[in-house]
Design an enzyme around this catalytic site. Structure first.
Site, mmCIF file in Angstrom:
data_model
loop_
_atom_site.group_PDB
_atom_site.id
_atom_site.type_symbol
_atom_site.label_atom_id
_atom_site.label_comp_id
_atom_site.label_asym_id
_atom_site.label_seq_id
_atom_site.Cartn_x
_atom_site.Cartn_y
_atom_site.Cartn_z
ATOM 1 N N TYR A 147 -23.418 -31.338 -33.232
ATOM 2 C CA TYR A 147 -24.179 -32.203 -32.311
ATOM 3 C C TYR A 147 -23.513 -32.288 -30.930
ATOM 4 O O TYR A 147 -23.971 -33.016 -30.072
ATOM 5 C CB TYR A 147 -24.488 -33.567 -32.924
ATOM 6 C CG TYR A 147 -23.321 -34.420 -33.380
ATOM 7 C CD1 TYR A 147 -22.371 -34.890 -32.482
ATOM 8 C CD2 TYR A 147 -23.203 -34.799 -34.715
ATOM 9 C CE1 TYR A 147 -21.320 -35.697 -32.898
ATOM 10 C CE2 TYR A 147 -22.158 -35.607 -35.144
ATOM 11 C CZ TYR A 147 -21.211 -36.054 -34.226
ATOM 12 O OH TYR A 147 -20.174 -36.842 -34.625
ATOM 13 N N PRO A 188 -18.011 -27.678 -37.186
ATOM 14 C CA PRO A 188 -18.367 -27.821 -38.605
ATOM 15 C C PRO A 188 -19.623 -28.676 -38.770
ATOM 16 O O PRO A 188 -19.858 -29.606 -38.011
ATOM 17 C CB PRO A 188 -17.164 -28.572 -39.204
ATOM 18 C CG PRO A 188 -16.142 -28.717 -38.103
ATOM 19 C CD PRO A 188 -16.876 -28.544 -36.800
#
Ligand code: HXC
Ligand code: NAP
Length: 282
Positions: A147, A188
């Site tokens: 994000y 990740p």
């Protein structure tokens, strides 16, 4: 997968190296022969991790520091130089995060995350960078999240700070290449850790199941998968990779990005009827 001595003789500082993904990465680097310095705020957590990691004969320094405090950061750099004589690799892994509606955040709640994630990454990069410049070589690996580029509601301080770290990675990949310093990042998706799950996946709300359902591979990441990726990226085998961010998320962010990906939910039997309707349209 790797030569046994892939990281032999390399000195690595890992922030947040006493817990979670930091500890898993460091354990892998030890197996591959590296000298390790782990640092975070809690000395007792670092000491426990050091004991565990040293079982296989690795050389570990455990030095408490707060990434927000430049003198403490400099102390880690000085002690590392004194012990090992050089710093080959820095892993900016320390982070803070929690879920909160943004309107409920205080300015202090926004600041604490940005201070740890963005300013902390700058503080370590800046201090270690001086040593790397003298040596005319070094690699800096920043741990971001997916994000960082999509943004995400309910973790706005973290998303804003990680976006800054991603920009720092790409900016310095260009600016410091002339000093022989390479920059890379890993983004990740969800990897279960105590630190992240306590703050982001409160039990009893079904969040964990929903998170897993969003991932095309239908599972969370294994720590060894991330640790192996990190080992490759910091090794000399990846010497021509500079400024790149590698996503390791089972396809999660792309699933969220694709406009029609939720059509996954349409059962196979319904597709014949849908297809018939769509084909009729001229
Ligand atoms: C809203 C909060 C809050 C919460 C703290 N604050 N927790 N606001 N919701 N849950 C506010 C406080 O009110 C205060 O603001 C300010 O934040 C500082 O709080 P402190 O408790 O004094 O901060 P500190 O002791 O420094 O602790 C930092 C922390 C803590 C970030 C709040 O959670 C921590 O130590 N985290 C480290 C580990 C961590 O977060 N790991 C998760 C990484 S996972 P005021 O204005 O009142 O002073 C990750 C990626 C996840 O990053 C992606 C998953 C898919
Ligand atoms: P974690 O175990 O909570 O790791 C965070 C670490 O940062 C802890 O070791 C903590 O140690 C340290 N830290 C926090 N504030 C610090 C400060 N001010 N100074 C120094 N150290 C500090 O969580 P994790 O899941 O392993 O996260 C590791 C990294 O992966 C983070 O960058 C996170 O954003 C990223 N990530 C994780 C996931 C996931 O699903 N787990 C997904 C995407 C990205 P102390 O408390 O002792 O200081």
């Amino acid at each position: 997968m790797f030569e046994k001595d892939l990281l032999r003789g390399k000195t690595i500082i890992a922030t947040g190296g006493g817990t979670g993904l930091g500890k898993s990465m460091v354990a892998r680097f030890c197996e591959l022969g590296a000298n390790i310095v782990i640092t975070s705020r809690r000395q007792e957590v670092l000491d426990e991790a050091k004991l565990e990691l040293e079982k296989d004969g690795a050389k570990i320094l455990a030095i408490a520091s707060d990434v927000r405090k430049p003198p403490e950061v400099q102390n880690v750099v000085d002690q590392t130089m004194e012990e090992f004589g050089n710093i080959d690799i820095l892993i900016n892994n320390a982070a803070g995060n929690f879920i909160s509606p943004t309107e409920m955040l205080s300015p202090g709640g926004f600041k604490v995350i940005v201070d740890i994630v963005l300013n902390g990454t700058f503080n370590f990069t800046h201090a270690v960078g001086q040593a790397m410049m003298k040596a005319k070589e070094g690699t800096i690996l920043n741990i971001v999240t997916t994000y960082a580029w999509t943004g995400s509601g309910y973790v706005v301080p973290s998303a804003s700070a990680k976006a800054g770290v991603l920009a720092m990675t790409r900016s310095l990949a260009v600016e410091w290449a002339k000093y022989g310093i390479r920059h890379v990042a890993i983004a990740p998706g969800p990897f279960p850790t105590k630190g992240a799950w306590q703050r982001l996946v409160p039990p009893g709300l079904g969040i964990e199941k929903k998170m897993k359902d969003r991932i095309p591979l239908k599972r969370f990441g294994e720590h060894t998968e991330l640790a192996n990726l990190a080992a490759y990226l910091i090794s000399d085998q990846a010497a021509y990779i500079n400024g790149e961010v590698v996503t390791i998320d089972g396809g999660e962010w792309l699933k969220g990005a694709g406009e029609f990906n939720d059509l996954d939910r349409v059962p196979k039997v319904a597709w014949k009827a849908i297809s018939k309707k769509v084909r009729k349209k001229k």
